[in-house]
Write a protein that holds these residues in place. Structure first.
Motif, mmCIF file in Angstrom:
data_model
loop_
_atom_site.group_PDB
_atom_site.id
_atom_site.type_symbol
_atom_site.label_atom_id
_atom_site.label_comp_id
_atom_site.label_asym_id
_atom_site.label_seq_id
_atom_site.Cartn_x
_atom_site.Cartn_y
_atom_site.Cartn_z
ATOM 1 N N ARG A 225 0.870 -1.183 0.000
ATOM 2 C CA ARG A 225 0.000 0.000 0.000
ATOM 3 C C ARG A 225 0.896 1.219 0.000
ATOM 4 N NH1 ARG A 225 -2.777 3.344 3.850
ATOM 5 N NH2 ARG A 225 -4.962 3.760 3.266
ATOM 6 N N VAL A 226 0.794 2.021 -1.048
ATOM 7 C CA VAL A 226 1.675 3.175 -1.228
ATOM 8 C C VAL A 226 0.851 4.445 -1.096
ATOM 9 C CG1 VAL A 226 3.285 4.336 -2.777
ATOM 10 C CG2 VAL A 226 3.140 1.833 -2.784
ATOM 11 N N GLN A 227 1.224 5.319 -0.185
ATOM 12 C CA GLN A 227 0.533 6.587 -0.006
ATOM 13 C C GLN A 227 1.002 7.568 -1.068
ATOM 14 O OE1 GLN A 227 -1.875 7.499 1.894
ATOM 15 N NE2 GLN A 227 -1.987 6.073 3.601
ATOM 16 N N GLU A 228 0.107 7.886 -2.001
ATOM 17 C CA GLU A 228 0.440 8.842 -3.048
ATOM 18 C C GLU A 228 -0.832 9.348 -3.689
ATOM 19 O OE1 GLU A 228 2.727 6.570 -5.974
ATOM 20 O OE2 GLU A 228 0.898 6.341 -7.145
ATOM 21 N N GLY A 229 -0.804 10.561 -4.199
ATOM 22 C CA GLY A 229 -1.917 11.105 -4.951
ATOM 23 C C GLY A 229 -3.181 11.278 -4.125
ATOM 24 N N ASP A 230 -4.332 11.183 -4.811
ATOM 25 C CA ASP A 230 -5.621 11.423 -4.168
ATOM 26 C C ASP A 230 -6.111 10.238 -3.351
ATOM 27 O OD1 ASP A 230 -5.756 13.957 -5.258
ATOM 28 O OD2 ASP A 230 -6.888 13.326 -7.020
ATOM 29 N N ALA A 231 -5.564 9.061 -3.601
ATOM 30 C CA ALA A 231 -5.949 7.856 -2.850
ATOM 31 C C ALA A 231 -4.764 6.903 -2.844
ATOM 32 C CB ALA A 231 -7.161 7.185 -3.494
ATOM 33 N N PRO A 232 -4.606 6.111 -1.781
ATOM 34 C CA PRO A 232 -3.480 5.165 -1.732
ATOM 35 C C PRO A 232 -3.516 4.193 -2.912
ATOM 36 C CG PRO A 232 -4.522 5.350 0.418
ATOM 37 C CD PRO A 232 -5.416 6.068 -0.547
ATOM 38 N N LEU A 233 -2.320 3.814 -3.370
ATOM 39 C CA LEU A 233 -2.184 2.830 -4.436
ATOM 40 C C LEU A 233 -1.959 1.461 -3.811
ATOM 41 C CD1 LEU A 233 -1.876 2.386 -7.557
ATOM 42 C CD2 LEU A 233 0.606 2.556 -7.162
ATOM 43 N N LEU A 234 -2.834 0.511 -4.139
ATOM 44 C CA LEU A 234 -2.695 -0.861 -3.655
ATOM 45 C C LEU A 234 -2.085 -1.719 -4.755
ATOM 46 C CD1 LEU A 234 -6.049 -1.463 -1.736
ATOM 47 C CD2 LEU A 234 -3.804 -0.881 -0.798
ATOM 48 N N LYS A 235 -1.047 -2.467 -4.404
ATOM 49 C CA LYS A 235 -0.428 -3.405 -5.327
ATOM 50 C C LYS A 235 -0.875 -4.797 -4.936
ATOM 51 C CE LYS A 235 3.465 -0.371 -6.301
ATOM 52 N NZ LYS A 235 4.939 -0.253 -6.472
ATOM 53 N N ALA A 236 -1.373 -5.548 -5.914
ATOM 54 C CA ALA A 236 -2.053 -6.805 -5.608
ATOM 55 C C ALA A 236 -1.719 -7.870 -6.634
ATOM 56 C CB ALA A 236 -3.560 -6.565 -5.562
ATOM 57 N N GLN A 237 -2.217 -9.076 -6.360
ATOM 58 C CA GLN A 237 -2.049 -10.204 -7.282
ATOM 59 C C GLN A 237 -3.334 -11.013 -7.353
ATOM 60 O OE1 GLN A 237 1.223 -12.322 -5.416
ATOM 61 N NE2 GLN A 237 2.680 -11.532 -6.925
ATOM 62 N N PHE A 238 -3.734 -11.364 -8.559
ATOM 63 C CA PHE A 238 -4.692 -12.445 -8.729
ATOM 64 C C PHE A 238 -3.914 -13.745 -8.532
ATOM 65 C CE2 PHE A 238 -6.755 -9.327 -11.744
ATOM 66 C CZ PHE A 238 -7.866 -9.080 -10.938
ATOM 67 N N LEU A 239 -4.418 -14.648 -7.720
ATOM 68 C CA LEU A 239 -3.671 -15.862 -7.394
ATOM 69 C C LEU A 239 -3.933 -16.956 -8.412
ATOM 70 C CD1 LEU A 239 -3.874 -15.790 -3.521
ATOM 71 C CD2 LEU A 239 -2.125 -14.863 -5.061
ATOM 72 N N THR A 240 -3.558 -16.649 -9.638
ATOM 73 C CA THR A 240 -3.621 -17.584 -10.752
ATOM 74 C C THR A 240 -2.279 -18.304 -10.833
ATOM 75 O OG1 THR A 240 -2.933 -15.764 -12.201
ATOM 76 C CG2 THR A 240 -5.296 -16.200 -12.010
ATOM 77 N N GLN A 241 -2.103 -19.134 -11.862
ATOM 78 C CA GLN A 241 -0.843 -19.838 -12.075
ATOM 79 C C GLN A 241 -0.225 -19.397 -13.390
ATOM 80 O OE1 GLN A 241 0.692 -21.735 -9.891
ATOM 81 N NE2 GLN A 241 -0.987 -21.500 -8.419
#
Length: 303
Positions: A225-241
């Motif tokens: 979770r990165v605090q930047e801009g107008d809303a925090p940026l969430l970095k995520a993953q779909f748990l595919t293969q």
């Protein structure tokens, strides 16, 4: 962030058809459509349509017109290549037709899309359809009329006038607004395409979970979770293969509501996420844990 789904491609299809959170989102959306009396005879707009899953559900439910819109050309290509949901719950492959149609181009004719057998490649679609009254009734009983589905590449913040529509759905659209200006533009574009009294049903993420909640058992993981801009940026993953990386903005529900009111929606409401019935793979304890802190909520707006 804007074009990340061009890279994710088929792994998004894998996530949508296998992840538990996607099954819960579908169950929630279909329950809301059922409460509205279904979609038969309505003109419907499906935003952030991805590979056309919800667009096809709307068409299957008897919508007079079902228009799927996505900013990703790859997602629209996949939408054109996937099939409608048959009464037996299996997909029928639609042959891709020519190039992706850009916004403003003529709709494909009745002879543009054809269907043929696809096998049982979409297990969650079948399970979701059987889960409730609209799924087992109006959606399974409906038939797809030639020309009732259209797919358009367009930015939801800059939609052309394609309506008017009676209903718009938006599953994980607004969290991809990069800033507050884009978020408000999305709501204004949708409102401009809805008839007065038309409805918007949106599945939106719930803010504040990271790092306190682990959604990995349900098919997605937040890694930063990165605090930047107008809303925090969430970095995520779909748990595919293998896992598919993606990112989105952590807007608060109040931000969505503010944008909807500014765009001219007369009412804004919220409903909790609903989960499918327990089964052998996902028992009641599994879904009870999910409902304690679900990934999403349903936002309902009236134009």
């Amino acid at each position: 962030m804007r074009f990340q789904y061009d890279t994710i491609g088929e792994r998004f299809v894998e996530s949508k058809t296998t992840a538990a959170f996607a099954a819960a989102d579908t169950h929630t959306l279909l329950g809301a459509l059922d409460a509205l009396g279904g979609v038969r005879g309505l003109d419907t707009l499906d935003l952030a349509c991805g590979y056309g899953y919800n667009t096809r559900l709307l068409a299957r439910g008897g919508a007079r017109r079902a228009v799927g819109v996505d900013i990703s050309e790859e997602m629209i290509r996949l939408a054109r290549a996937h099939g409608v949901i048959g009464g037996n719950g299996v997909g029928a492959l639609e042959l891709a037709v020519g190039a992706v149609r850009p916004a403003g181009a003529a709709a494909p004719g009745a002879d543009g899309d054809t269907e043929e057998g696809h096998g049982a490649a979409e297990p969650i679609e079948a399970a979701s359809i059987e889960a409730g009254s609209i799924e087992a009734g109006s959606i399974e009983a409906g038939s797809i009329e030639a020309g009732s589905i259209e797919y358009v590449v367009a930015d939801a913040a800059k939609l052309p006038q394609m309506g008017p529509f009676d209903l718009a759905t938006a599953v994980y659209l607004f969290n991809y607004a990069g800033d507050r200006s884009a978020l408000h533009a999305m709501f204004r574009s949708i409102r401009a395409n809805l008839r007065d009294g038309g409805r918007l049903l949106a599945i939106v993420p719930n803010a504040g979970a990271f790092p306190n909640v682990d959604w990995s058992p349900y098919g997605v993981r937040i890694v930063d979770r990165v605090q930047e801009g107008d809303a925090p940026l969430l970095k995520a993953q779909f748990l595919t293969q293998p896992p598919a990386d993606f990112e989105f903005r952590e807007w608060a529900h109040a931000d969505f509501a503010e944008a909807a009111v500014e765009a001219g929606f007369s009412t804004v409401g919220w409903q909790p996420n609903r989960t499918p019935p327990a089964d052998g793979a996902r028992d009641e304890a599994y879904w009870t844990a999910y409902r304690a802190w679900p990934i999403s909520s349903l936002m309902t707006c009236t134009a």
